[in-house]
Scaffold this motif. Structure first.
Motif, short mmCIF file in Angstrom:
data_model
loop_
_atom_site.label_atom_id
_atom_site.label_comp_id
_atom_site.label_asym_id
_atom_site.label_seq_id
_atom_site.Cartn_x
_atom_site.Cartn_y
_atom_site.Cartn_z
N ARG A 272 0.83 -1.21 0.00
CA ARG A 272 0.00 0.00 0.00
C ARG A 272 0.86 1.26 0.00
O ARG A 272 0.48 2.28 -0.57
CB ARG A 272 -0.95 0.01 1.20
CG ARG A 272 -2.09 -1.00 1.06
CD ARG A 272 -3.02 -0.97 2.25
NE ARG A 272 -3.74 0.30 2.37
CZ ARG A 272 -4.86 0.58 1.72
NH1 ARG A 272 -5.40 -0.30 0.92
NH2 ARG A 272 -5.45 1.74 1.89
N ALA B 196 1.90 1.78 -3.44
CA ALA B 196 0.79 2.25 -4.27
C ALA B 196 0.42 3.69 -3.97
O ALA B 196 -0.32 4.31 -4.72
CB ALA B 196 -0.43 1.34 -4.06
N GLY B 197 0.90 4.22 -2.83
CA GLY B 197 0.54 5.59 -2.47
C GLY B 197 -0.74 5.66 -1.66
O GLY B 197 -1.30 6.74 -1.49
N LEU B 198 -1.23 4.54 -1.16
CA LEU B 198 -2.45 4.53 -0.35
C LEU B 198 -2.13 4.60 1.13
O LEU B 198 -3.02 4.73 1.96
CB LEU B 198 -3.27 3.27 -0.65
CG LEU B 198 -3.73 3.15 -2.10
CD1 LEU B 198 -4.36 1.80 -2.35
CD2 LEU B 198 -4.73 4.26 -2.43
N ALA C 240 -1.02 8.89 -4.97
CA ALA C 240 -1.39 7.63 -5.62
C ALA C 240 -1.76 7.84 -7.09
O ALA C 240 -1.40 7.05 -7.95
CB ALA C 240 -2.56 6.98 -4.88
N ARG C 241 -2.46 8.95 -7.36
CA ARG C 241 -2.92 9.11 -8.73
C ARG C 241 -1.83 9.59 -9.68
O ARG C 241 -1.95 9.46 -10.89
CB ARG C 241 -4.16 10.01 -8.81
CG ARG C 241 -4.09 11.31 -8.04
CD ARG C 241 -5.41 12.03 -8.20
NE ARG C 241 -5.61 12.43 -9.58
CZ ARG C 241 -5.33 13.65 -10.03
NH1 ARG C 241 -4.84 14.56 -9.23
NH2 ARG C 241 -5.54 13.94 -11.27
N VAL D 253 1.14 3.53 -10.94
CA VAL D 253 1.26 2.12 -10.59
C VAL D 253 -0.07 1.45 -10.91
O VAL D 253 -1.11 2.08 -10.91
CB VAL D 253 1.58 1.91 -9.10
CG1 VAL D 253 2.92 2.51 -8.75
CG2 VAL D 253 0.49 2.48 -8.21
#
Lengths: 274, 373
Positions: free
Chosen positions: B46, B49-51, B71-72, B76
């Motif tokens: 995570r 993923a940038g979450l 994340a955006r 990825v």
């Protein structure tokens, strides 16, 4: 007949049909029968009267507007309740149900007291030219009040069960917060919002107690259709009262069927599961 | 495109999900993060993923700060265990989502999107199902849609979180092979989280074994299997027998079996040895140290057979693997009495304290006289 896994199908269906028949259909049939005293011509004549028309317009227009407002505000409130943890959340959650529990007359008197020209809010609003009590705006306010819990309570479980991962997925795919809300979250909530809308609408159309206190009941201006019915009843004009009832019933039925059709359409992706 | 993870830590109120984790991921590499639940592998994914964000540490991509991007912006592709498809959109719309939400100037035209979606659906073998809704697909099909959706944005890194966890065994095996082929075709840097060590061994170029927020070992699958560096890795990767060893004059042994200690573990009095089921000899000649064991059960599993043998001497049941062909040859029927000895042990000394905790960093491998490996 094929054997079923769950027993009692015959019994439960029989009970359901009998119960619905006695509790719902029988009174409605009696209403229609009573209304037949004035006949179709009588109903049309009734509809031609400006006072009836104004009352119906206020009842249904107000209810539609109130339900719409409730959907927008209800979505925001439910979102806050479900998605955030803040002090007093549980209390706020409990407050939502109050309009359910309060006798509607009490609610009406309370609203009137607050918005009357000498009330807490009315004192400040009236000089600004915003008159709430004894106007259609007051009717709308009472309708919003009684319909609000329906939207929140239908939406809450659905919002709680939304998979957060779906929003995570949208974000990693490059969607902004707004795009995620509009393209991912909102479409999955629309069917439920429509259910809440229908319930709030039905409640507002049928609301009597709280509305008549704040409405002032000025003919052609702030008089709702249920009040006309009560007036006819007071005059022992049962046939006209029943005819008005049938008119309201028909409008309500048409509206609810429309909402239900719209709801089916917005849920088409779930309807046809393999 | 090297991803360098340096000293990452992430603390949750009651546990450390990540505790000083460092790892380099080479371009095009297929890395598996494997560990039990709560080992921090999903947290690590995570973060990539940038979450989620680490409390300490850095991630750089070719020297640039990877964590600074949201994340955006990170480009990825992320695939979830439970698919996380958009239920109200068709398969085609799901795949096209990442392209459609781009800002106007970076968004491909309608036709370009259609062509790209067609191409991806063909690649994941779902060309005919484009107009279905996710609820009309099987689990394996849904996961392939999720993969196509992630690939549509042409990610630099593909992240998979237990992608086959919700699928049944047969579909899982088929999808694993297919994913491996896809990876070879695309050469995309892939990080893959699983609690299934078999899946990790089968799929990955390199596996990262995690436990309690720390990395226990990093290596190629066969290295990790053959030379586990910690007791945890011994027990988590592959099957193994755990045997308590004691130091005698100049041997290490357990019950009636022993091996010359040589130079190993001179300082210690006790140790724990891990023996793979394939590293037990069942017919040790008379005169060499061995246990007497009774064969209890034979479980035939296709080309190999798993045996349960009971060694009264150390009061322990051991697992042994033999080739199914050898079953008839050695009179391996339940009740048979065998002379058994380990041929290869990975050994960790135990401290002298009452808890008998393993001594960190100390490890040696012992081989029996008739060892072949």
């Amino acid at each position: 007949m094929r054997r079923r896994v769950l027993p009692g199908f015959g019994l439960s269906l029989g009970f359901a049909v009998t119960y619905l028949g006695l509790i719902v259909l029988l009174p409605l049939a009696a209403l229609a029968w009573k209304a037949s005293d004035v006949g179709l011509a009588g109903i049309l004549k009734l509809l031609a009267s400006p006072r009836t028309l104004a009352a119906l317009k206020l009842s249904f227009g107000g209810a539609l507007l109130a339900a719409g407002l409730n959907v927008v505000v209800g979505l925001m409130v439910t979102w806050a309740l479900v998605r955030y943890r803040f002090p007093g959340r549980r209390i706020l959650d409990a407050l939502i149900d109050l309009p359910f529990a309060l006798p509607t007359a009490v609610a009406g008197i309370a609203l009137t007291a607050i918005y009357a020209p000498n009330g807490w809010f009315g004192r400040w609003l009236v000089p600004l030219g915003i008159q709430v009590a004894y106007t259609p705006l007051g009717v709308l306010l009472a309708m919003v009040f009684v319909g609000f819990p329906f939207v929140v309570r239908t939406l809450q479980p659905v919002l709680q069960s939304l998979e957060r991962e779906v929003e995570d997925a949208a974000e990693t795919l490059g969607a902004t917060g707004l795009q995620t809300f509009l393209r991912v979250v909102l479409p999955t909530l629309v069917p439920t919002l429509l259910t809440g809308f229908a319930l709030a609408l039905a409640r507002a159309v049928g609301e009597y107690g709280s509305v008549i206190f704040i409405a002032g009941n000025i003919p052609l201006r702030s008089e709702i259709a249920p009040l006309l019915i009560v007036q006819r009843l007071d005059e022992f004009d049962y046939a006209t009262a029943a005819a008005l009832g049938v008119v309201m019933l028909t409008f309500s039925l048409v509206l609810l069927v429309l909402v239900s059709a719209l709801q089916r359409w917005t849920r088409r992706w779930a309807e046809q599961s393999a | 495109m090297t991803l360098a993870l340096k000293r990452l830590s992430r603390h949750f109120p009651d546990i450390a999900a990540l505790d000083d984790v460092s790892l380099d991921i080479a371009p095009g590499e297929f890395v598996a993060l494997v560990g039990p639940s709560g080992s921090g592998k999903t947290t690590l994914l995570r973060i990539l993923a940038g979450l989620d964000y680490p409390d300490e540490g850095s991630v750089t991509q070719n020297g640039q700060d990877f964590l600074a991007a949201s994340a955006r912006e990170r480009n990825v592709g992320l695939v979830f265990q439970h698919y996380a498809l958009f239920g109200h959109l068709t398969v085609r719309e799901n795949v096209a989502f990442g392209l459609r939400v781009r800002p106007r100037r970076r968004r491909p035209s309608r036709d370009q999107i259609r062509v790209r979606v067609d191409e991806l659906l063909k690649r994941v073998q779902l060309a005919e199902l484009g107009n279905r809704y996710p609820s009309q697909l099987s689990g394996g099909q849904r996961q392939r849609v999720a993969l196509a959706r992630a690939l549509a944005v042409e990610p630099d890194v593909l992240l998979l979180d237990e992608p086959f966890g919700a699928l049944d065994a047969q579909v899982r095996t088929a999808l694993r092979r297919w994913l491996r082929e896809l990876h070879e075709e695309l050469g995309l840097t892939t990080v893959f989280v699983t609690h299934d060590q078999e899946e990790a061994l089968e799929l990955a170029d390199r596996i990262v074994v995690m436990n309690k927020g720390r990395i226990e070992q990093v290596g190629r699958p066969h290295e990790v299997y053959k030379d586990p560096e910690t007791p945890f890795v011994c027990e988590f990767i592959g099957r193994t027998n755990r045997i308590a060893l004691e130091r005698r004059a100049n041997t290490w042994g357990a019950g009636s079996w022993s091996l010359p200690a040589g130079a190993s573990g001179g300082l210690f009095h006790s140790a724990v040895g891990y023996v793979r089921p394939e590293h037990l000899s069942l017919s040790v000649p008379e005169g060499q140290p061995a246990w007497e064991a009774r064969l209890r059960h034979v479980y035939l599993a296709g080309s190999i057979a798993h045996l349960d043998i009971y060694v009264a001497d150390i009061d322990q049941t051991l697992e042994v693997d033999v080739a199914s062909e050898d079953l008839g040859r050695g009179a391996l029927t339940p009740g048979a009495v065998l002379r058994v000895a380990p041929t290869r042990l990975v050994t960790f000394p135990l401290g002298d304290g009452p808890a008998g905790a393993p001594v960190l960093g100390e490890r040696w491998i012992m081989r029996g006289p008739n060892s072949t490996s």
